[in-house]
Motif scaffolding. Structure first.
Motif, PDB file in Angstrom:
ATOM      1  N   LEU A  21      41.395  11.403  77.955  1.00 31.12           N
ATOM      2  CA  LEU A  21      42.051  12.533  78.619  1.00 31.12           C
ATOM      3  C   LEU A  21      42.363  13.672  77.660  1.00 31.12           C
ATOM      4  N   GLU A  22      42.348  13.368  76.342  1.00 31.32           N
ATOM      5  CA  GLU A  22      42.558  14.428  75.356  1.00 31.32           C
ATOM      6  C   GLU A  22      41.325  15.331  75.237  1.00 31.32           C
ATOM      7  N   VAL A  23      40.167  14.843  75.686  1.00 31.80           N
ATOM      8  CA  VAL A  23      38.926  15.607  75.575  1.00 31.80           C
ATOM      9  C   VAL A  23      38.938  16.745  76.596  1.00 31.80           C
ATOM     10  N   GLN A  24      38.778  17.957  76.104  1.00 31.18           N
ATOM     11  CA  GLN A  24      38.766  19.131  76.977  1.00 31.18           C
ATOM     12  C   GLN A  24      37.416  19.250  77.690  1.00 31.18           C
ATOM     13  N   LEU A  25      37.465  19.395  78.998  1.00 29.30           N
ATOM     14  CA  LEU A  25      36.237  19.559  79.772  1.00 29.30           C
ATOM     15  C   LEU A  25      35.883  21.035  79.895  1.00 29.30           C
ATOM     16  N   PRO A  26      34.593  21.349  80.029  1.00 29.29           N
ATOM     17  CA  PRO A  26      34.192  22.750  80.166  1.00 29.29           C
ATOM     18  C   PRO A  26      34.575  23.311  81.528  1.00 29.29           C
ATOM     19  N   LEU A  27      34.663  24.644  81.611  1.00 27.39           N
ATOM     20  CA  LEU A  27      34.959  25.288  82.893  1.00 27.39           C
ATOM     21  C   LEU A  27      33.754  25.271  83.819  1.00 27.39           C
TER      22      LEU A  27
END
Length: 413
Positions: A21-27
């Motif tokens: 969940l710490e991994v940022q997903l792209p827009l």
């Protein structure tokens, strides 16, 4: 895009879920890619595989050790000479000597001596709390280094203390006098990071990264003042802050965006701030947002992405983005040819893509001391619970912008 937590709960361990969940997903939707965890940019190399296997073997060898005599690493003689030749107080020299010789009561050291303690880092829960982790790799330590006058960003480098001290020779070769100043300040930063760790564990005293920086710099200045020299180091490190030039308005009809990120309370609180001003220096938008992130680099990237997205919604066509994070701006300047660290890859890709939607979009480096407004907005976000758009007519906003002494209004063309 958001993570499907119900699927994560179905297939992964709770500790793994927290990391995922710490991994940022792209827009914007993108195909999944495979990455290699042994390099910063996720690209496999034979060299990285070799180092990975060597590190695994070294860790196994350490875990097998049962006496202090077998734990002392082979430290090159030049490192000892650099430690004892360091311009600092004697107790810090002794501290660095013990640290290199595996003589400190870290989680790793106590565990190897068969003392029943949890060897994990009490700040970030890293499984093995080594001296390298305490001084360089822990998020708290990274925040201290990044917030110091040297503005050092170690990124995802797993640098060891011995390697770091060995690199002092390069500083001294470049500029001996200033190199001694830089090394001296670094020694005080290490000492106060160690003291903050001990106070947190044994006295339950919480010290912020900024407070650690302040105490280290004060002690450093007192040390050199006793020697008749109070100068701070300058331009001795590739991470050093350049000469302050001050904030200036953008040329008409551009809008200028200044961003900054802040981490506080041992990395538990994080936030971003950004301000938009026009060619007359007038503030048109000021925002504080208590956004979660784990590193200053990630925070700076999130701040830029967030505002570019808003700028498109505001129909801004010409924008100049200023940030005091040179590492991020170097990545953005290379566009699709850059190889950013894995943990900010989706954010950098989003920024590059968003920048193509403007008629003109520039990324410009600004020294930290010239980015005061954005820095203040980011720090204000640490004390609020949600994103706040401040009224630009507020007296404190107006006075803050006026404080940029180099802000000279340009006449419209």
């Amino acid at each position: 895009m958001v993570w499907k937590e119900e699927e994560l709960n179905k297939w992964f361990h709770p500790d793994d879920i927290r990391v995922i969940l710490e991994v940022q997903l792209p827009l914007f939707p993108k195909e999944d890619i495979q990455i290699w965890g042994g390099t910063q940019n996720g690209i496999f190399t034979v060299k990285s595989a070799y180092h990975f296997l060597c590190n695994q073997q070294a860790l196994k060898d350490k875990l097998k050790a049962s006496s202090s005599g077998t734990l002392i690493p082979q430290v090159p003689k030049p490192v000892w000479k650099l430690i004892w030749g360091c311009k600092t107080i004697p107790k810090i020299k002794t501290f660095l000597w013990k640290a290199c010789g595996f003589g400190l009561a870290t989680g790793e050291g106590l565990h190897h001596r068969q003392i029943t303690v949890d060897p994990a880092c009490h700040r970030c829960s890293e499984p093995i709390e080594s001296i390298d982790h305490i001084l360089f790799q822990c998020e708290f330590a990274r925040a201290v280094w990044f917030g110091s006058p040297l503005t050092i960003n170690f990124g995802s480098e797993n640098m060891t203390l011995v390697e770091w001290i060995s690199s002092w020779t390069k500083l001294l070769a470049k500029d001996k006098a200033n190199g001694h100043l830089v090394i001296s300040l670094c020694s005080f930063l290490c000492w106060f990071i160690w003291k903050a760790r001990n106070n947190s564990i044994f006295n339950q005293t919480t010290t912020s990264p900024s407070a650690v920086c302040s105490m280290a710099v004060k002690a450093y200045e007192e040390f050199w003042s006793s020697k008749g020299d109070t100068a701070l180091p300058n331009q001795a490190s590739p991470h050093s802050t350049p000469t302050v030039q001050g904030w200036t308005p953008p040329p008409y009809p551009s809008m200028k965006l200044n961003c900054d990120a802040s981490i506080h309370g041992e990395g538990k609180l994080s936030s971003i701030g950004f301000v938009v001003r026009n060619s007359t220096g007038l503030c048109t938008l000021a925002v504080s947002d208590p956004l979660h992130f784990t590193t200053p680099l990630q925070g700076e990237a999130l701040a830029i992405r967030s505002r570019l997205l808003h700028a498109l919604g505001d129909c801004i066509e010409d924008i100049m983005v200023e940030s005091d994070c040179k590492e991020l701006l170097d990545l953005l300047s290379r566009g699709k040819d850059s190889s950013p660290p894995i943990y900010i890859l989706p954010i950098v890709e989003d920024i590059v893509y968003l920048s193509t939607m403007f008629c003109k979009c520039q990324f410009v480096y600004i020294p930290r001391l010239s980015n005061v407004v954005a820095d203040t907005l980011a720090k204000k976000a640490l004390s609020i619970t949600g994103m706040t758009t401040w009224p630009v007519s507020s007296s404190w906003i107006i006075n803050l912008c006026k404080g940029d002494t180099m802000c000279k209004p340009r006449s419209s063309e």
